[in-house]
Design a protein around this motif. Structure first.
Motif, PDB file in Angstrom:
ATOM      1  N   SER A  62      34.571  34.188   9.248  1.00 18.55           N
ATOM      2  CA  SER A  62      35.563  33.238   9.745  1.00 18.55           C
ATOM      3  C   SER A  62      35.144  32.690  11.105  1.00 18.55           C
ATOM      4  O   SER A  62      34.261  33.243  11.773  1.00 18.55           O
ATOM      5  CB  SER A  62      36.918  33.936   9.878  1.00 18.55           C
ATOM      6  OG  SER A  62      36.874  34.880  10.938  1.00 18.55           O
ATOM      7  N   GLN A  73      32.806  34.562  14.026  1.00 18.33           N
ATOM      8  CA  GLN A  73      31.616  33.997  14.657  1.00 18.33           C
ATOM      9  C   GLN A  73      31.739  33.951  16.183  1.00 18.33           C
ATOM     10  O   GLN A  73      30.769  34.176  16.898  1.00 18.33           O
ATOM     11  CB  GLN A  73      31.358  32.584  14.120  1.00 18.33           C
ATOM     12  CG  GLN A  73      30.951  32.527  12.660  1.00 18.33           C
ATOM     13  CD  GLN A  73      29.560  33.072  12.416  1.00 18.33           C
ATOM     14  OE1 GLN A  73      28.733  33.149  13.327  1.00 18.33           O
ATOM     15  NE2 GLN A  73      29.285  33.457  11.181  1.00 18.33           N
ATOM     16  N   SER A  82      31.615  26.773  11.437  1.00 12.38           N
ATOM     17  CA  SER A  82      31.987  27.986  10.693  1.00 12.38           C
ATOM     18  C   SER A  82      33.267  27.775   9.910  1.00 12.38           C
ATOM     19  O   SER A  82      33.443  28.340   8.821  1.00 12.38           O
ATOM     20  CB  SER A  82      32.130  29.176  11.645  1.00 12.38           C
ATOM     21  OG  SER A  82      33.096  28.922  12.648  1.00 12.38           O
ATOM     22  N   SER A  99      31.039  34.321   1.660  1.00 12.65           N
ATOM     23  CA  SER A  99      31.554  33.819   2.927  1.00 12.65           C
ATOM     24  C   SER A  99      30.599  34.199   4.062  1.00 12.65           C
ATOM     25  O   SER A  99      29.963  35.258   4.036  1.00 12.65           O
ATOM     26  CB  SER A  99      32.940  34.394   3.200  1.00 12.65           C
ATOM     27  OG  SER A  99      33.408  33.972   4.464  1.00 12.65           O
ATOM     28  N   TRP A 126      33.322  28.128   5.889  1.00 13.22           N
ATOM     29  CA  TRP A 126      34.023  29.372   5.588  1.00 13.22           C
ATOM     30  C   TRP A 126      34.580  29.337   4.169  1.00 13.22           C
ATOM     31  O   TRP A 126      35.205  28.362   3.756  1.00 13.22           O
ATOM     32  CB  TRP A 126      35.155  29.570   6.595  1.00 13.22           C
ATOM     33  CG  TRP A 126      35.893  30.865   6.471  1.00 13.22           C
ATOM     34  CD1 TRP A 126      35.411  32.056   6.023  1.00 13.22           C
ATOM     35  CD2 TRP A 126      37.263  31.092   6.820  1.00 13.22           C
ATOM     36  NE1 TRP A 126      36.376  33.025   6.084  1.00 13.22           N
ATOM     37  CE2 TRP A 126      37.533  32.460   6.563  1.00 13.22           C
ATOM     38  CE3 TRP A 126      38.269  30.290   7.335  1.00 13.22           C
ATOM     39  CZ2 TRP A 126      38.774  33.033   6.795  1.00 13.22           C
ATOM     40  CZ3 TRP A 126      39.511  30.854   7.573  1.00 13.22           C
ATOM     41  CH2 TRP A 126      39.761  32.205   7.311  1.00 13.22           C
TER      42      TRP A 126
END
Length: 328
Positions: free
Chosen positions: A246, A250, A232, A243, A236
């Protein structure tokens, strides 16, 4: 060689600790969603224990010893916590029955199942009844009367009691930046889903307790959380509209911590060697992110676990081969 009785005692103690560790997350979910969480737990537990007893009698196995190990109750608890509160009663019962029959007893009962029973039951109803599985309630859910009406289908259903989850909102977003999503959508909290971030922290606390008591090793949970964090982070794109959230988002959204500490650590369907457990967790974390971001379902923990269950023999062979190379 340990006696069969001592093995059973250790299994019972481990199941009791797992159930105790789910308590913080369960209470947080009850605070967030209301009575539907407890109703789900009761329905799943009764269905799982009933099916368990029927299958044991059909297989001519002793009822008392097999039922007392607690494995059916643990599977039912994890399944109920993964299902949406206030989903129809028959959906919870169907998932629990499928988990017990096809996830456990079809392969010979506890200790022989190649797939995680709770996730197998969850995946069945997710694929079969996708609409009902998206009905997550707004914060604080319903009172007991309205909850029973919704679950058992009698009386009038309250209006506007469901909303899109944070993962749902992020997956279908095409134009809003992350800042705009967090400020405009009631599904988003400080870091992840509104309220769900605290649920994840509560399951993290329960998982830390299990690690402290050495119910399982750190390899699978750390592997899952680390791989989910790093992929991620790599994907990101800040706060842009494209996006995918962040790393913190997650980790604190969906069923991340429930999956990391209570699902991937299932000892029967998972690997046995430390390296294989670590790789198993890494695979679950990567697949979870891929399914969340580009798949057809907002949360991919169940499918990720089941797919990695298929890889367990290969992971074990890889671990043995590496150990042999190190020894030579």
């Amino acid at each position: 060689m340990p006696s069969l009785e001592s093995v059973d005692d250790r299994l019972q103690q481990a199941m009791k600790r797992v159930l105790l560790a789910t308590l913080p997350g369960t209470l947080m979910m009850f605070w967030l969603y209301g009575w539907g969480v407890l109703i789900n737990l009761i329905l799943a537990s009764v269905a799982a224990l009933t099916i368990e007893a029927a299958m044991l009698r059909l297989r001519q196995r002793p009822l008392r010893a097999s039922l007392s190990d607690g494995s059916a109750f643990v599977s039912a608890t994890l399944l109920a916590l993964a299902l949406p509160p206030y989903c129809p009663w028959w959906l919870t019962v169907s998932a629990a029955a499928f988990a017990m029959v096809f996830g456990k007893h079809l392969y010979g009962g506890v200790g022989t199942n190649p797939f995680n029973p709770a996730m197998l039951g969850f995946a069945l109803v997710l694929v079969t009844f996708p609409q009902q599985m998206t009905h997550w309630p707004s914060s604080h859910g319903m009172d007991l009367t309205n909850g029973l009406q919704q679950i058992f289908g009698f009386g009038q259903t309250p209006d506007a009691w469901v909303r899109a989850t944070a993962l749902d909102s992020l997956r279908v977003n095409k134009s809003l930046t992350m800042d705009e999503l967090f400020s405009a959508s009631p599904a988003f909290g400080h870091f992840g889903g509104r309220g769900v971030e605290w649920v994840n922290l509560a399951f993290l606390a329960g998982g830390a307790f299990l690690l402290h008591r050495k119910v399982f090793s750190w390899h699978a949970p750390v592997g899952m959380l680390a791989s989910l964090f790093f992929i991620s982070l790599l994907c990101w794109n800040g706060t842009g509209s494209d996006s995918h959230g962040s790393p913190l988002f997650q980790l604190l959204t969906g069923a991340t911590m429930l999956g990391a500490f209570f699902i991937v650590t299932e000892p029967v369907s998972g690997p046995k060697s430390p390296l294989a457990r670590l790789l198993f967790g890494v695979g679950v974390g990567l697949l979870t992110y891929l399914i969340r971001t580009w798949g057809g379902y907002p949360d991919g923990v169940a499918f990720a676990v089941l797919l990695m269950n298929l890889c367990v023999p290969a992971l074990e062979r890889l671990a043995v081969a590496r150990q042999e190379r190190s020894a030579s």
